[in-house]
Design a protein around this motif. Structure first.
Motif, mmCIF file in Angstrom:
data_model
loop_
_atom_site.group_PDB
_atom_site.id
_atom_site.type_symbol
_atom_site.label_atom_id
_atom_site.label_comp_id
_atom_site.label_asym_id
_atom_site.label_seq_id
_atom_site.Cartn_x
_atom_site.Cartn_y
_atom_site.Cartn_z
ATOM 1 N N LYS A 16 0.960 -1.153 -0.018
ATOM 2 C CA LYS A 16 0.137 0.082 0.149
ATOM 3 C C LYS A 16 1.139 1.211 0.077
ATOM 4 N N ALA A 17 0.474 2.313 -0.951
ATOM 5 C CA ALA A 17 1.127 3.495 -0.956
ATOM 6 C C ALA A 17 1.258 4.219 0.504
ATOM 7 N N VAL A 18 0.392 3.953 1.451
ATOM 8 C CA VAL A 18 0.456 4.841 2.870
ATOM 9 C C VAL A 18 1.406 4.267 3.693
ATOM 10 N N ASP A 19 1.956 2.856 3.313
ATOM 11 C CA ASP A 19 3.177 2.497 4.229
ATOM 12 C C ASP A 19 4.278 2.946 3.844
ATOM 13 N N HIS A 20 4.352 3.828 2.878
ATOM 14 C CA HIS A 20 5.659 4.153 2.325
ATOM 15 C C HIS A 20 5.742 5.833 2.180
ATOM 16 N N LYS A 21 6.359 6.442 2.810
ATOM 17 C CA LYS A 21 6.480 7.929 3.259
ATOM 18 C C LYS A 21 7.624 8.672 2.304
ATOM 19 N N ARG A 22 8.146 7.900 1.352
ATOM 20 C CA ARG A 22 9.290 8.909 0.520
ATOM 21 C C ARG A 22 8.472 9.899 -0.431
ATOM 22 N N ALA A 23 9.569 10.651 -0.681
ATOM 23 C CA ALA A 23 9.103 11.665 -1.703
ATOM 24 C C ALA A 23 8.598 10.865 -2.849
ATOM 25 N N PRO A 24 7.382 11.565 -3.679
ATOM 26 C CA PRO A 24 6.903 10.921 -4.628
ATOM 27 C C PRO A 24 7.718 10.687 -6.181
ATOM 28 N N LEU A 25 7.986 9.810 -6.627
ATOM 29 C CA LEU A 25 8.581 9.347 -8.113
ATOM 30 C C LEU A 25 10.046 9.108 -7.588
ATOM 31 N N VAL A 26 10.606 9.735 -6.456
ATOM 32 C CA VAL A 26 12.209 9.575 -6.146
ATOM 33 C C VAL A 26 12.420 8.190 -6.520
ATOM 34 N N MET A 27 11.885 7.132 -5.521
ATOM 35 C CA MET A 27 12.154 5.782 -5.364
ATOM 36 C C MET A 27 12.050 5.411 -6.926
ATOM 37 N N MET A 28 10.898 5.454 -7.693
ATOM 38 C CA MET A 28 10.706 5.026 -8.955
ATOM 39 C C MET A 28 11.910 5.295 -9.934
ATOM 40 N N ARG A 29 12.275 6.401 -9.788
ATOM 41 C CA ARG A 29 13.569 6.817 -10.574
ATOM 42 C C ARG A 29 14.791 6.358 -10.303
ATOM 43 N N VAL A 31 14.875 3.225 -8.941
ATOM 44 C CA VAL A 31 15.005 1.835 -9.057
ATOM 45 C C VAL A 31 14.902 1.438 -10.653
ATOM 46 N N LEU A 32 14.371 2.567 -11.384
ATOM 47 C CA LEU A 32 14.543 2.370 -12.945
ATOM 48 C C LEU A 32 15.888 2.414 -13.492
ATOM 49 N N ALA A 33 16.460 3.416 -12.602
ATOM 50 C CA ALA A 33 18.048 3.536 -12.947
ATOM 51 C C ALA A 33 18.876 2.370 -12.782
ATOM 52 N N HIS A 34 18.547 1.642 -11.735
ATOM 53 C CA HIS A 34 19.203 0.417 -11.550
ATOM 54 C C HIS A 34 18.527 -0.486 -12.523
ATOM 55 N N ILE A 109 14.952 -4.107 -4.884
ATOM 56 C CA ILE A 109 14.622 -3.668 -3.386
ATOM 57 C C ILE A 109 14.909 -4.299 -2.339
ATOM 58 N N GLU A 110 15.387 -5.709 -2.297
ATOM 59 C CA GLU A 110 15.976 -6.219 -1.168
ATOM 60 C C GLU A 110 17.499 -5.746 -0.911
ATOM 61 N N THR A 111 18.066 -5.573 -1.992
ATOM 62 C CA THR A 111 19.573 -5.184 -2.110
ATOM 63 C C THR A 111 19.829 -3.698 -1.528
ATOM 64 N N HIS A 112 19.087 -2.768 -2.266
ATOM 65 C CA HIS A 112 19.177 -1.592 -2.199
ATOM 66 C C HIS A 112 18.203 -0.612 -1.090
ATOM 67 N N TYR A 113 17.040 -1.236 -0.796
ATOM 68 C CA TYR A 113 16.119 -0.549 0.189
ATOM 69 C C TYR A 113 15.627 -1.562 1.244
ATOM 70 N N ASN A 114 16.509 -2.480 1.720
ATOM 71 C CA ASN A 114 16.402 -3.658 2.640
ATOM 72 C C ASN A 114 14.886 -4.166 2.736
ATOM 73 N N GLY A 115 14.632 -4.464 1.478
ATOM 74 C CA GLY A 115 13.121 -4.990 1.464
ATOM 75 C C GLY A 115 11.702 -4.165 1.516
ATOM 76 N N ASP A 116 12.225 -2.782 1.663
ATOM 77 C CA ASP A 116 10.925 -1.888 1.914
ATOM 78 C C ASP A 116 10.251 -1.490 0.656
ATOM 79 N N TYR A 117 9.188 -2.340 0.288
ATOM 80 C CA TYR A 117 8.861 -2.178 -1.059
ATOM 81 C C TYR A 117 8.220 -1.014 -1.112
#
Length: 430
Positions: A16-29, A31-34, A109-117
């Motif tokens: 769920k989106a509410v479980d993650h408080k990152r700035a919008p689109l930052v993680m998308m960009r 992960v896409l770079a990876h 996600i597991e490698t770079h974000y400690n499994g925080d999807y």
């Protein structure tokens, strides 16, 4: 790692989106770079709007296919399987490839974000970009999930953008005025990229014009830069004329019912013509005509059995379009409604619109955390023949058994409800 679709979908549906408080689109960009930025390897058409996105995408898909192109599409929500959301020439992504790309995302996600999807929608958007890029589609039709400006899909620079309609929906996220919602939807407009607009609300249009002007984006507005005539209802079909500058197409046959579908079709035609003018495609008028004559979209005024209609009219604009289509296709008939919806919609207006034309209304609910309780929906209705029950299967069965032969049973509301109802009804029909 995920080895079965059941294991995979059980996991991603809980994100769920509410479980993650990152700035919008930052993680998308990030992960896409990876993943080597697959979104930059596809030629995209980006579609936002409150209603009509799926129908517009489907019309475009049929046009591209008819012209001989390999076209990917990303739509939501799905009706039966998550695979429906990403297709190539109408064929769903195979389970094996879905799992392959899910595991590629999971490793990062597991490698770079400690499994925080991230959220469900962000995860499937990542899978979609990988799939369509690897398949080397000629074009990708990408529908936003929610809004536009902060939507997970808004990491692309498309060839053309399309904004279908603006309604007051998801107001907690998008704002409580037409101007605020329009600002969010207009977030897909990119510098120098043409935008095709079907919006009629003047408050919303003013914002879209302003954003397009700021971004030097050529703006084509329905009713101003291109037009379509009021449709003529034929047997199992409707017909309209289209005009843009010196291009005139008369008596276009359209399989999908309703004046709103003429608007959606006109947006698709305009997008193809603009793409052709910019040198991106080559398409004959015959391909456009054939596409519109055959394109249909599940859950959008879908007649699943004798005098039973399914329609995902999930906001008041959609409800108004549904009612007008009922009057056009089934004049002088009695309409018995079944309605279930989520709690983030404008139910007061939708219910009031149904109250005016309904022979009866049955309210129900589906098993989702944000489903509006049937009793609360029923409390909004002033209709003398209203009932409610949380047992949606029982409601549908009772309404089918109780209706007169010539009455039209209209099952409407949330597309998630339509998906469940459709599955149940088609099993009976089959």
């Amino acid at each position: 790692m995920f080895t079965t679709m059941e294991q995979c979908t059980d996991f991603i549906f809980k994100l769920k989106a509410v479980d993650h408080k990152r700035a919008p689109l930052v993680m998308m960009r990030e992960v896409l770079a990876h993943l080597d930025n697959p979104q930059d390897k596809i030629k995209a058409i980006h579609i936002a709007g409150s209603n009509g996105k799926g129908s517009t995408v489907n019309a475009l898909r049929k046009m591209f296919e008819g012209a001989g192109y390999k076209v990917g599409a990303f739509t939501s929500p799905h009706l039966e399987r998550v695979n429906e959301r990403m297709t190539i020439n109408g064929v769903q992504i195979p389970d094996a490839q879905f799992l392959q790309y899910m595991n590629a995302v999971a490793r990062i996600i597991e490698t770079h974000y400690n499994g925080d999807y991230p959220s469900f929608f962000e995860v499937i958007t990542l899978i979609m970009f990988l799939y369509l890029a690897a398949a080397q589609v000629d074009f990708a039709l990408i529908e936003t999930g929610l809004g536009g400006r902060l939507d997970a899909t808004n990491v692309i620079t498309p060839l053309v953008s399309i904004i279908t309609t603006i309604s007051l929906e998801h107001t907690a996220f998008l704002g409580d005025t037409y101007a605020k919602v329009a600002f969010e939807k207009a977030g897909i407009i990119k510098e120098g990229v043409p935008v095709i607009v079907g919006v009629k609300n003047e408050e919303a249009l003013a914002i879209i014009r302003e954003v397009a002007s700021e971004r030097h984006a050529e703006c084509f507005i329905l009713g101003e830069d291109f037009t379509s005539t009021t449709p003529q209802q034929l047997e199992g079909m409707q017909q309209f004329d289209y005009e843009k500058a010196d291009i005139k197409m008369q008596e276009i046959a359209l399989k999908m019912a309703g004046a709103h579908q003429v608007a959606n079709a006109s947006l698709a035609v305009t997008a193809m013509l603009v793409l052709q003018e910019k040198g991106h495609v080559r398409i004959a008028e015959s391909s456009i005509r054939t596409a519109l004559q055959t394109a249909q979209w599940a859950g959008r005024f879908e007649q699943v059995a004798q005098n039973i209609v399914l329609d995902g009219a999930h906001n008041s604009e959609g409800t108004a379009a549904l009612i007008q289509t009922l009057k056009d296709v089934y004049p002088n008939r009695k309409y018995n409604f079944i309605y279930a919806a989520l709690s983030d919609k404008d139910h007061v207006n939708s219910v009031a619109l149904m109250d005016k034309v309904a022979n009866s209304i049955a309210f129900t609910q589906i098993s989702l955390p944000n489903a509006m309780p049937a009793e609360q929906l029923a409390a909004l209705s002033q209709h003398p023949k209203k009932v409610y029950s949380s047992d949606w299967l029982g409601v549908i069965d009772a309404e089918i058994q109780g209706k007169e032969v010539d009455d039209i049973l209209v099952i409407t509301g949330s597309l998630y409800f339509i998906a469940e109802a459709r599955k149940s009804l088609l099993e009976v029909v089959r």
